[in-house]
Design a protein around this motif. Structure first.
Motif, PDB file in Angstrom:
ATOM      1  N   GLY A 181      18.816  50.282  24.442  1.00 34.17           N
ATOM      2  CA  GLY A 181      18.263  49.426  25.491  1.00 34.17           C
ATOM      3  C   GLY A 181      16.848  48.953  25.228  1.00 34.17           C
ATOM      4  O   GLY A 181      15.929  49.746  25.241  1.00 34.17           O
TER       5      GLY A 181
ATOM      6  N   ASN B 109      35.399  39.063  27.477  1.00 32.01           N
ATOM      7  CA  ASN B 109      34.343  39.863  28.119  1.00 32.01           C
ATOM      8  C   ASN B 109      34.769  41.307  28.380  1.00 32.01           C
ATOM      9  O   ASN B 109      34.338  41.915  29.357  1.00 32.01           O
ATOM     10  CB  ASN B 109      33.924  39.232  29.458  1.00 32.01           C
ATOM     11  CG  ASN B 109      33.214  37.914  29.247  1.00 32.01           C
ATOM     12  OD1 ASN B 109      32.523  37.723  28.249  1.00 32.01           O
ATOM     13  ND2 ASN B 109      33.384  37.000  30.181  1.00 32.01           N
ATOM     14  N   MET B 110      35.616  41.835  27.516  1.00 35.18           N
ATOM     15  CA  MET B 110      36.150  43.178  27.751  1.00 35.18           C
ATOM     16  C   MET B 110      35.178  44.280  27.308  1.00 35.18           C
ATOM     17  O   MET B 110      35.349  45.432  27.657  1.00 35.18           O
ATOM     18  CB  MET B 110      37.486  43.347  27.018  1.00 35.18           C
ATOM     19  CG  MET B 110      38.636  42.709  27.756  1.00 35.18           C
ATOM     20  SD  MET B 110      38.943  43.586  29.318  1.00 35.18           S
ATOM     21  CE  MET B 110      39.905  42.354  30.205  1.00 35.18           C
ATOM     22  N   ILE B 111      34.183  43.904  26.500  1.00 35.44           N
ATOM     23  CA  ILE B 111      33.246  44.892  25.962  1.00 35.44           C
ATOM     24  C   ILE B 111      31.848  44.449  26.356  1.00 35.44           C
ATOM     25  O   ILE B 111      31.390  43.384  25.920  1.00 35.44           O
ATOM     26  CB  ILE B 111      33.366  44.962  24.425  1.00 35.44           C
ATOM     27  CG1 ILE B 111      34.835  45.090  24.016  1.00 35.44           C
ATOM     28  CG2 ILE B 111      32.520  46.092  23.866  1.00 35.44           C
ATOM     29  CD1 ILE B 111      35.073  44.824  22.539  1.00 35.44           C
ATOM     30  N   GLY B 112      31.183  45.214  27.208  1.00 34.39           N
ATOM     31  CA  GLY B 112      29.870  44.752  27.659  1.00 34.39           C
ATOM     32  C   GLY B 112      29.149  45.779  28.491  1.00 34.39           C
ATOM     33  O   GLY B 112      29.490  46.957  28.502  1.00 34.39           O
ATOM     34  N   ALA B 113      28.121  45.286  29.198  1.00 35.20           N
ATOM     35  CA  ALA B 113      27.291  46.177  30.011  1.00 35.20           C
ATOM     36  C   ALA B 113      26.717  45.390  31.189  1.00 35.20           C
ATOM     37  O   ALA B 113      26.590  44.171  31.113  1.00 35.20           O
ATOM     38  CB  ALA B 113      26.146  46.748  29.177  1.00 35.20           C
ATOM     39  N   PHE B 114      26.401  46.094  32.257  1.00 29.14           N
ATOM     40  CA  PHE B 114      25.548  45.523  33.283  1.00 29.14           C
ATOM     41  C   PHE B 114      24.117  45.794  32.838  1.00 29.14           C
ATOM     42  O   PHE B 114      23.701  46.960  32.768  1.00 29.14           O
ATOM     43  CB  PHE B 114      25.799  46.186  34.647  1.00 29.14           C
ATOM     44  CG  PHE B 114      27.119  45.805  35.252  1.00 29.14           C
ATOM     45  CD1 PHE B 114      27.269  44.610  35.935  1.00 29.14           C
ATOM     46  CD2 PHE B 114      28.218  46.639  35.139  1.00 29.14           C
ATOM     47  CE1 PHE B 114      28.489  44.251  36.497  1.00 29.14           C
ATOM     48  CE2 PHE B 114      29.436  46.286  35.702  1.00 29.14           C
ATOM     49  CZ  PHE B 114      29.577  45.092  36.384  1.00 29.14           C
TER      50      PHE B 114
ATOM     51  N   LYS C 108      25.320  40.481  33.860  1.00 29.53           N
ATOM     52  CA  LYS C 108      26.596  40.753  33.208  1.00 29.53           C
ATOM     53  C   LYS C 108      26.489  40.290  31.770  1.00 29.53           C
ATOM     54  O   LYS C 108      26.260  39.109  31.508  1.00 29.53           O
ATOM     55  CB  LYS C 108      27.718  39.981  33.898  1.00 29.53           C
ATOM     56  CG  LYS C 108      28.377  40.714  35.021  1.00 29.53           C
ATOM     57  CD  LYS C 108      29.700  40.032  35.296  1.00 29.53           C
ATOM     58  CE  LYS C 108      30.429  40.605  36.456  1.00 29.53           C
ATOM     59  NZ  LYS C 108      31.700  39.867  36.665  1.00 29.53           N
ATOM     60  N   THR C 109      26.655  41.211  30.828  1.00 32.12           N
ATOM     61  CA  THR C 109      26.602  40.848  29.423  1.00 32.12           C
ATOM     62  C   THR C 109      27.893  41.334  28.782  1.00 32.12           C
ATOM     63  O   THR C 109      28.510  42.272  29.278  1.00 32.12           O
ATOM     64  CB  THR C 109      25.416  41.532  28.719  1.00 32.12           C
ATOM     65  OG1 THR C 109      25.690  42.942  28.616  1.00 32.12           O
ATOM     66  CG2 THR C 109      24.122  41.335  29.496  1.00 32.12           C
ATOM     67  N   ALA C 110      28.315  40.692  27.702  1.00 28.88           N
ATOM     68  CA  ALA C 110      29.578  41.088  27.083  1.00 28.88           C
ATOM     69  C   ALA C 110      29.852  40.315  25.808  1.00 28.88           C
ATOM     70  O   ALA C 110      29.257  39.262  25.558  1.00 28.88           O
ATOM     71  CB  ALA C 110      30.744  40.881  28.044  1.00 28.88           C
TER      72      ALA C 110
ATOM     73  N   ALA D 235      21.116  45.506  25.516  1.00 36.09           N
ATOM     74  CA  ALA D 235      21.555  46.716  26.221  1.00 36.09           C
ATOM     75  C   ALA D 235      21.832  47.856  25.242  1.00 36.09           C
ATOM     76  O   ALA D 235      21.629  49.021  25.573  1.00 36.09           O
ATOM     77  CB  ALA D 235      22.811  46.413  27.044  1.00 36.09           C
ATOM     78  N   CYS D 236      22.290  47.514  24.034  1.00 35.62           N
ATOM     79  CA  CYS D 236      22.746  48.525  23.070  1.00 35.62           C
ATOM     80  C   CYS D 236      21.712  48.883  22.019  1.00 35.62           C
ATOM     81  O   CYS D 236      21.772  49.979  21.452  1.00 35.62           O
ATOM     82  CB  CYS D 236      23.983  48.028  22.320  1.00 35.62           C
ATOM     83  SG  CYS D 236      25.369  47.674  23.373  1.00 35.62           S
TER      84      CYS D 236
ATOM     85  N   PHE E  83      23.921  41.761  25.755  1.00 32.73           N
ATOM     86  CA  PHE E  83      24.640  42.988  25.401  1.00 32.73           C
ATOM     87  C   PHE E  83      23.971  43.666  24.198  1.00 32.73           C
ATOM     88  O   PHE E  83      23.838  44.895  24.162  1.00 32.73           O
ATOM     89  CB  PHE E  83      26.113  42.668  25.113  1.00 32.73           C
ATOM     90  CG  PHE E  83      26.971  43.879  24.871  1.00 32.73           C
ATOM     91  CD1 PHE E  83      26.794  45.052  25.602  1.00 32.73           C
ATOM     92  CD2 PHE E  83      27.981  43.851  23.919  1.00 32.73           C
ATOM     93  CE1 PHE E  83      27.591  46.174  25.376  1.00 32.73           C
ATOM     94  CE2 PHE E  83      28.785  44.961  23.692  1.00 32.73           C
ATOM     95  CZ  PHE E  83      28.582  46.123  24.413  1.00 32.73           C
TER      96      PHE E  83
END
Lengths: 361, 361
Positions: free
Chosen positions: A121, A152-157, A142-144, A116-117, A113
């Motif tokens: 990225g 895992n409510m905050i994340g990204a594919f 799946k990252t979070a 990703a951020c 994650f």
């Protein structure tokens, strides 16, 4: 060496599985001489693996920095992730850097994650050191991080550039963590592959004894199954949801008991029993199959019941925050046979509660 | 009503520009009856706009909750973003919710990033209320929060489902914020469209007087230019970097002076002068063109010099953290004529320092 490809067009990537990979500079492709990388790991793993992996990377000519986080699911938070950004900005690392997640699911999810951020990225490589992360969380993008109100409510594919699985890591893994990984292994058998479930019934003792050949086959098969599902449905709009068997119930256990007190695989194991009982009560899964699932889970050293302290009613508020909930309605992954499963909505809450009660510790 | 489409395949979306849109339930498409939405705004804007927008949405049959954040760039952080997640989880909102960013660039960037991350991605709508966000930050899918060590360092490329620009908002905008927006407007003229720069030289007074016709044309033209660039290069691997004219220098001012003390557009205005001087010193931009840029920026009420307190040397560490830095080397957006620009690497630091000194306040 076993190698599988996760097929996602331009974002396809290899999974390499073997013993001794950490001693091989070539394991960490696509990193090459002159590249910059940030190793992210935790306090428990750093003394065991950090210098070996750094040495291999430095032999390739990669400039490596490191950030060492505290160990545990309770540290999979936005504020701990900010420490990774601070380390990256202090050096500084540019948009062409590569993050390397050296650890289990917590490190992999958080680092992925962060990749990703960071600067919207950057590239990352998964180096999973636990069975659970090797067969599940390191593959599929799946990252979070967690929120106090949900896992895992905050994340990204966000897909890695490569996954490097050195099965030697399992030799230093505590027995409870090995069992936790086996919960996800058993999950693949239940939801997708009845033959693999039978193979597990026959070879579970070899896996528990860390037999190299059995373990390499097991990890490869799980990664193959996961890679197929991810290739078919990267963003979990359909079939990928099946990988959540037991997780809706299990997340409630983790959230209620406090992250880290129940291991993820332990909560998923109890959750799979609850899903099996829900399916049985709906008349779509036989008592004999429930018993086979229970026996295999118990043989792996995993709980077949939830915590005594949790009433069935206490699961529901957590379950209603599940990411599969649509228009306020619960959607559950339920087996229809060993090796076959479906996402089902509209299950009466009384049946869910009764199934949870069937599995109260 | 003016409508433009940002062309990005399946993720294409409309930008609607008009006066009176907040009174029109249909403005907030694709929201429809039965949908759930979370309005995110700040303490300054809530008393002015919140009830009007809520009313329009509720007329459509949308269930709307709200979260009101503190006002200011210094609140564009991970920890303030966590308040949005808390509000979403407390209700709870599922993966089918829609976030609505009602505010300027800070609200838009933070809410867009929150939408990118919540449950690994939910829909969001941009409702920009400042000129700066209407012509720039609400279009194109760049979302982010700041880190103490760098602006917009944590974020995602994540496109909105629609952008709703009600130009009536500009009537309550402080003059300093209007000028800050004009900095980005002037930027489009310098980097991409010499004719538009001439139009600005001719119509700047009408824009400063908030003439409806001139303002609608101006916003439409900026959005068109931005939409073209974004369609050609969504993830800023090429031409999109041109939109950063003045930003590498400007981010150094914002970071050194403390976010919020210099408005973004003010820092960008001074930064564009530094870029113009850098280009002049490299022999690729005439003194006459530097003077035209300086005159237009000054007429808009914007600074043409950086803060007196900052030495040229103090800019460099911040500039080296710019997201365009590759392999440790600075890459600058520099004009080559009015209406034409390029990304240039390998500019000697002495030239950059001298150009900054040219613009010291």
């Amino acid at each position: 060496m076993e190698r599988i490809t996760v097929t996602l067009g331009e974002r396809s990537y290899p999974i390499t599985i073997a013993s001794g990979l950490f001693e091989e500079p070539a394991s960490f492709l696509p990193l090459k001489a002159g590249d910059q990388a940030m190793l992210v790991t935790n306090e428990t793993l750093a003394p065991i693996y950090l210098e070996r992996v750094k040495h291999a990377l430095e032999q390739t000519g990669v400039r490596v920095d490191q950030v060492i986080l505290p160990d545990g699911e309770q540290y999979k938070t936005l504020s701990v992730m900010e420490q990774v950004f601070t380390a990256l900005l202090q050096k500084p690392h540019g948009r062409d850097t590569t993050l390397i997640a050296l650890g289990g699911g917590v490190i992999g999810d958080l680092t992925g994650f962060a990749a990703a951020c960071y600067q919207r990225g950057v590239r990352f490589i998964q180096v999973p050191t636990t069975l659970l992360s090797q067969v599940d969380s390191s593959v599929g993008g799946k990252t979070a991080v967690n929120h106090p109100l949900g896992k895992n409510m905050i994340g990204a594919f966000y897909q890695p550039a490569s996954v490097v699985v050195d099965i030697d890591c399992l030799k230093t893994l505590p027995a409870r963590e090995l069992a936790s990984g086996l919960a996800e292994v058993i999950k693949y058998g239940i939801i997708l592959d009845g033959e693999f479930f039978v193979w597990l019934e026959e070879h579970l003792d070899e896996l528990l004894a860390l037999d190299n050949k059995a373990m390499a086959y097991c990890i490869r098969r799980c990664c193959e199954l996961k890679a197929e599902v991810v290739a078919a449905d990267e963003k979990e709009q359909g079939v990928r949801a099946l990988l959540n068997l037991g997780h809706t119930y299990g997340h409630a256990i983790e959230a209620e008991m406090g992250y880290g007190n129940w291991l993820h695989g332990e909560a998923v194991a109890a959750g799979m029993m609850m899903a099996a009982e829900t399916a049985r009560r709906l008349g779509q899964f036989s008592e004999a199959d429930v018993a086979r699932v229970r026996t295999l889970i118990a043989r792996a050293g995993l709980p077949v019941t939830g915590p005594k302290s949790m009433t069935p009613e206490s699961y529901l508020p957590h379950m209603m925050r599940d990411k599969k909930v649509l228009a306020g309605e619960l959607r559950l992954v339920l087996p229809t046979a060993i090796g076959q499963s479906e996402v089902r909505s509209g299950v009466a809450h009384e049946i869910v509660l009764a199934a949870i009660a069937d599995c109260r510790g």
